[in-house]
Design a protein around this motif. Structure first.
Motif, PDB file in Angstrom:
ATOM      1  N   LEU A   1       0.959  -1.388  -0.202  1.00  0.00           N
ATOM      2  CA  LEU A   1       0.289   0.062  -0.280  1.00  0.00           C
ATOM      3  C   LEU A   1       0.784   0.971   0.260  1.00  0.00           C
ATOM      4  O   LEU A   1       1.424   1.842   0.850  1.00  0.00           O
ATOM      5  N   GLN A   2       0.424   2.098  -0.748  1.00  0.00           N
ATOM      6  CA  GLN A   2       1.184   3.342  -0.420  1.00  0.00           C
ATOM      7  C   GLN A   2       0.362   4.692  -0.680  1.00  0.00           C
ATOM      8  O   GLN A   2      -0.579   4.621  -0.239  1.00  0.00           O
ATOM      9  N   GLY A   3       0.940   5.621  -0.384  1.00  0.00           N
ATOM     10  CA  GLY A   3       0.190   6.746   0.002  1.00  0.00           C
ATOM     11  C   GLY A   3      -0.762   6.860   0.829  1.00  0.00           C
ATOM     12  O   GLY A   3      -1.633   6.175   2.007  1.00  0.00           O
ATOM     13  N   ASP A   4      -2.151   7.088   0.347  1.00  0.00           N
ATOM     14  CA  ASP A   4      -3.170   7.648   1.547  1.00  0.00           C
ATOM     15  C   ASP A   4      -3.716   6.330   1.522  1.00  0.00           C
ATOM     16  O   ASP A   4      -4.590   6.321   2.554  1.00  0.00           O
ATOM     17  N   ALA A   5      -3.366   4.867   0.973  1.00  0.00           N
ATOM     18  CA  ALA A   5      -4.195   3.705   1.117  1.00  0.00           C
ATOM     19  C   ALA A   5      -3.384   3.064   2.418  1.00  0.00           C
ATOM     20  O   ALA A   5      -4.193   2.718   3.261  1.00  0.00           O
ATOM     21  N   ALA A   6      -2.395   3.871   2.315  1.00  0.00           N
ATOM     22  CA  ALA A   6      -1.478   3.071   3.293  1.00  0.00           C
ATOM     23  C   ALA A   6      -1.539   4.342   4.469  1.00  0.00           C
ATOM     24  O   ALA A   6      -1.755   3.591   5.864  1.00  0.00           O
ATOM     25  N   SER A   7      -1.969   5.553   4.561  1.00  0.00           N
ATOM     26  CA  SER A   7      -2.343   5.909   5.252  1.00  0.00           C
ATOM     27  C   SER A   7      -3.731   5.314   6.390  1.00  0.00           C
ATOM     28  O   SER A   7      -4.737   5.324   6.891  1.00  0.00           O
ATOM     29  N   ALA A   8      -4.510   5.001   5.477  1.00  0.00           N
ATOM     30  CA  ALA A   8      -6.183   4.281   5.411  1.00  0.00           C
ATOM     31  C   ALA A   8      -6.031   2.740   6.226  1.00  0.00           C
ATOM     32  O   ALA A   8      -6.554   2.092   7.819  1.00  0.00           O
ATOM     33  N   HIS A   9      -4.603   2.396   5.720  1.00  0.00           N
ATOM     34  CA  HIS A   9      -3.874   0.931   6.593  1.00  0.00           C
ATOM     35  C   HIS A   9      -3.452   1.478   8.191  1.00  0.00           C
ATOM     36  O   HIS A   9      -4.175   0.735   8.812  1.00  0.00           O
ATOM     37  N   ALA A  10      -2.744   2.690   8.094  1.00  0.00           N
ATOM     38  CA  ALA A  10      -2.313   2.891   9.687  1.00  0.00           C
ATOM     39  C   ALA A  10      -3.288   2.904  10.212  1.00  0.00           C
ATOM     40  O   ALA A  10      -3.590   3.000  11.669  1.00  0.00           O
ATOM     41  N   GLU A  11      -4.332   4.141   9.725  1.00  0.00           N
ATOM     42  CA  GLU A  11      -5.752   4.453  10.670  1.00  0.00           C
ATOM     43  C   GLU A  11      -5.837   2.685  11.204  1.00  0.00           C
ATOM     44  O   GLU A  11      -7.017   2.509  12.675  1.00  0.00           O
ATOM     45  N   ALA A  12      -6.498   1.841  10.609  1.00  0.00           N
ATOM     46  CA  ALA A  12      -7.246   0.423  10.697  1.00  0.00           C
ATOM     47  C   ALA A  12      -6.164  -0.021  11.639  1.00  0.00           C
ATOM     48  O   ALA A  12      -6.886  -0.162  12.812  1.00  0.00           O
ATOM     49  N   VAL A  13      -5.114   0.122  12.184  1.00  0.00           N
ATOM     50  CA  VAL A  13      -4.195  -0.353  12.761  1.00  0.00           C
ATOM     51  C   VAL A  13      -4.078   0.229  14.096  1.00  0.00           C
ATOM     52  O   VAL A  13      -4.382  -0.450  14.533  1.00  0.00           O
ATOM     53  N   SER A  14      -4.158   1.242  14.479  1.00  0.00           N
ATOM     54  CA  SER A  14      -4.666   1.757  15.641  1.00  0.00           C
ATOM     55  C   SER A  14      -5.657   1.588  16.391  1.00  0.00           C
ATOM     56  O   SER A  14      -5.632   2.125  17.359  1.00  0.00           O
ATOM     57  N   GLU A  15      -6.669   1.354  15.355  1.00  0.00           N
ATOM     58  CA  GLU A  15      -8.411   1.482  16.104  1.00  0.00           C
ATOM     59  C   GLU A  15      -8.416   0.062  15.668  1.00  0.00           C
ATOM     60  O   GLU A  15      -9.123  -0.630  16.601  1.00  0.00           O
ATOM     61  N   GLN A  16      -7.066  -1.302  15.268  1.00  0.00           N
ATOM     62  CA  GLN A  16      -7.149  -2.505  16.001  1.00  0.00           C
ATOM     63  C   GLN A  16      -8.168  -3.097  15.417  1.00  0.00           C
ATOM     64  O   GLN A  16      -8.838  -3.622  16.195  1.00  0.00           O
ATOM     65  N   VAL A  17      -8.732  -3.013  14.642  1.00  0.00           N
ATOM     66  CA  VAL A  17      -9.633  -3.593  13.440  1.00  0.00           C
ATOM     67  C   VAL A  17      -8.975  -4.784  13.131  1.00  0.00           C
ATOM     68  O   VAL A  17      -7.611  -4.863  12.929  1.00  0.00           O
ATOM     69  N   LEU A  18      -9.531  -5.775  13.217  1.00  0.00           N
ATOM     70  CA  LEU A  18      -9.180  -7.544  13.084  1.00  0.00           C
ATOM     71  C   LEU A  18      -8.238  -7.558  11.990  1.00  0.00           C
ATOM     72  O   LEU A  18      -9.370  -7.065  10.570  1.00  0.00           O
TER      73      LEU A  18
END
Length: 499
Positions: free
Chosen positions: A95-112
């Motif tokens: 993942l790059q750019g905005d998609a990578a940021s979205a993944h990081a937000e999901a990780v920080s929210e502890q999404v499985l």
């Protein structure tokens, strides 16, 4: 196609044009990640409206911007207390750019977040965030397997922007595609959502412009215009002192032995769609049945083309082809019609004879091929036509210098100057014989009442499709003649005869 609400814009774009719109929004000051968040919120709201009692979500993501949307929807669902699991078909490390940021937000929210495997079970609502509008070639593994698993799950499915595997430009399924119950699409409507295979995989369509500046949208090139009640051409109202001579004289030519019903359907359609006078040239043995069914028509039993000559001088529009056949009788009548300096609609066997080089098409005609006829006219396969219906419609229009109605799911109307209109209405009950004959007669009547060919084709296709949709709600067993009173009613609602 279950587009149940006509609240959609009427402009349709290619995938490249939508990407250009997206880039323009970012250049004008809206951050790409903000657009992604808006898309996620729009998708989440549509999910909750569609399935208000749901509380579980399975999100399948790839590694493009679609995946970013999917990760952010997962965040919203988890915050709302849903049970959420993201299955990563694409490697999150890519993942790059905005998609990578979205993944990081999901990780920080502890999404499985788990890697997808063939053994991964799907639960609740399935969100397809696998492949976006940039797909051009056929879907490959592991996406093929993931799409198959979604389709086999029997669960409700929502697609982000476009069902994965559907071509945004052509409406063709690229190997395999997700069969969505709901598609939430953004910024601009893609033409591929409305034609070809799209009807089978899109489900209900929800659009969100992501708060795009309307002026920016209005200034951008587009591919086609979607026909809707707001933009339809209209017949003018009639003056109280009107008479039949003001509304044209349509001559319908066809009905060889064994095919008499086709030309009768066309004639009845022309009569009920407002033509001032209707004449019918058909085999002599069909005269009595024609007069019995349509006493308002003037019926000429025609054994040879010479008998047409006097009549051609009295009429204003020709409809040629329904039930014409391809034997000598039909060829001679078509040849005579082709030399008449009149607006003409060519359908059915007129098109097959045209494709065979038997005759040349006059300028300014409207032709109404189904995909098989279009393939013969272009010298390609039916699959080639269906693989890119917009391109086929344009190619036909340029080759024959004619307005073209390419029939089928998501009918297309192409003008030689490059204009393209699309009608996505209709109903699967319309898959029956004779409907094309009704359309040809309707088109002839609109031309006879003074409409330009492109406008007449657009209005005729919309009336025909919506009449079919209306009658199709009654279920299987739709007969072509069922459309004629429905067309008359719709035409009066759309453009009243009297002010």
């Amino acid at each position: 196609m279950p587009h149940t609400k006509d609240e959609l814009p009427d402009v349709l774009y290619s995938a490249a044009q939508v990407r250009a719109l997206d880039a323009s929004l970012i250049a004008a000051g809206t951050a790409g990640f903000e657009l992604m968040q808006r898309a996620a919120r729009a998708t989440w709201r549509a999910l909750v409206r569609q399935w208000p009692t749901a509380n579980e979500l399975s999100v399948l993501v790839g590694h493009g911007n679609n995946a970013g949307d999917g990760y952010l929807v997962a965040v919203l669902a988890q915050r709302a207390g849903w049970s959420v699991r993201v299955l990563a078909v694409g490697d999150p490390q890519r993942l790059q750019g905005d998609a990578a940021s979205a993944h990081a937000e999901a990780v920080s929210e502890q999404v499985l977040i788990e890697p997808w495997t063939a053994q991964s079970g799907l639960r609740g609502i399935v969100l397809d965030a696998l492949l976006g509008t940039g797909l051009s070639g056929d879907v490959r593994d592991p996406y093929v397997s993931a799409i198959a698993a979604i389709n086999a799950s029997g669960l409700p499915v929502a697609a982000v922007d476009i069902p994965s595997g559907l071509c945004a430009d052509t409406g063709r399924i690229l190997g395999d595609a997700v069969h969505a119950d709901l598609t939430v699409t953004f910024i601009g409507l893609k033409v591929g959502l409305f034609t070809g295979d799209a009807a089978d995989v899109t489900g209900e369509l929800v659009f969100n412009d992501l708060q795009a500046d309307p002026q920016l949208l209005n200034g951008t090139a587009f591919t086609a215009r979607r026909l809707c009640i707001a933009n339809l051409p209209r017949l003018v109202s009639r003056a109280p002192a009107s008479h039949k001579g003001k509304f044209g004289h349509v001559l319908l030519i066809g009905g060889d032995r064994g095919y008499g019903g086709a030309i009768l359907l066309s004639a009845q359609s022309a009569l009920r769609s407002g033509a001032g006078m209707v004449s019918l040239s058909t085999r002599p043995e069909h005269v009595s049945p024609a007069l019995s069914r349509i006493p308002e028509a003037m019926v000429l039993g025609t054994s040879s083309a010479n008998q047409l000559m006097g009549l051609l001088e009295k009429v204003s529009v020709l409809v040629v082809g329904p039930g014409l056949g391809q034997a000598g009788w039909g060829r001679s009548l078509l040849s005579t019609a082709a030399n008449a300096p009149l607006p003409q609609v060519w359908d059915a066997d007129a098109l097959n004879l045209l494709a065979g080089g038997q005759v040349d098409l006059p300028k300014g005609c409207v032709i109404t091929p189904h995909p098989g006829e279009a393939a013969r006219l272009l010298g390609v396969s039916t699959a080639d036509v269906q693989s890119d219906r917009p391109a086929a419609a344009h190619a036909l229009s340029k080759k024959y210098t004619a307005v073209v109605v390419l029939k089928g799911a998501g009918s297309l109307i192409a003008h030689p100057d490059g204009r393209l209109a699309l009608c996505h209405q209709g109903h699967p009950a319309m898959a029956t014989a004779g409907l094309g004959d009704v359309l040809a007669g309707l088109l002839g009547a609109l031309l006879a009442q003074g409409m330009e060919p492109f406008d007449a084709a657009c209005l005729a296709v919309w009336l025909h499709a919506n009449a079919g949709e209306q009658q199709g709600k009654l279920g299987r067993g739709l007969a072509a003649s069922d459309l004629i009173p429905a067309i008359r009613q719709l035409l009066e609602e759309q453009a009243p005869c009297l002010k």
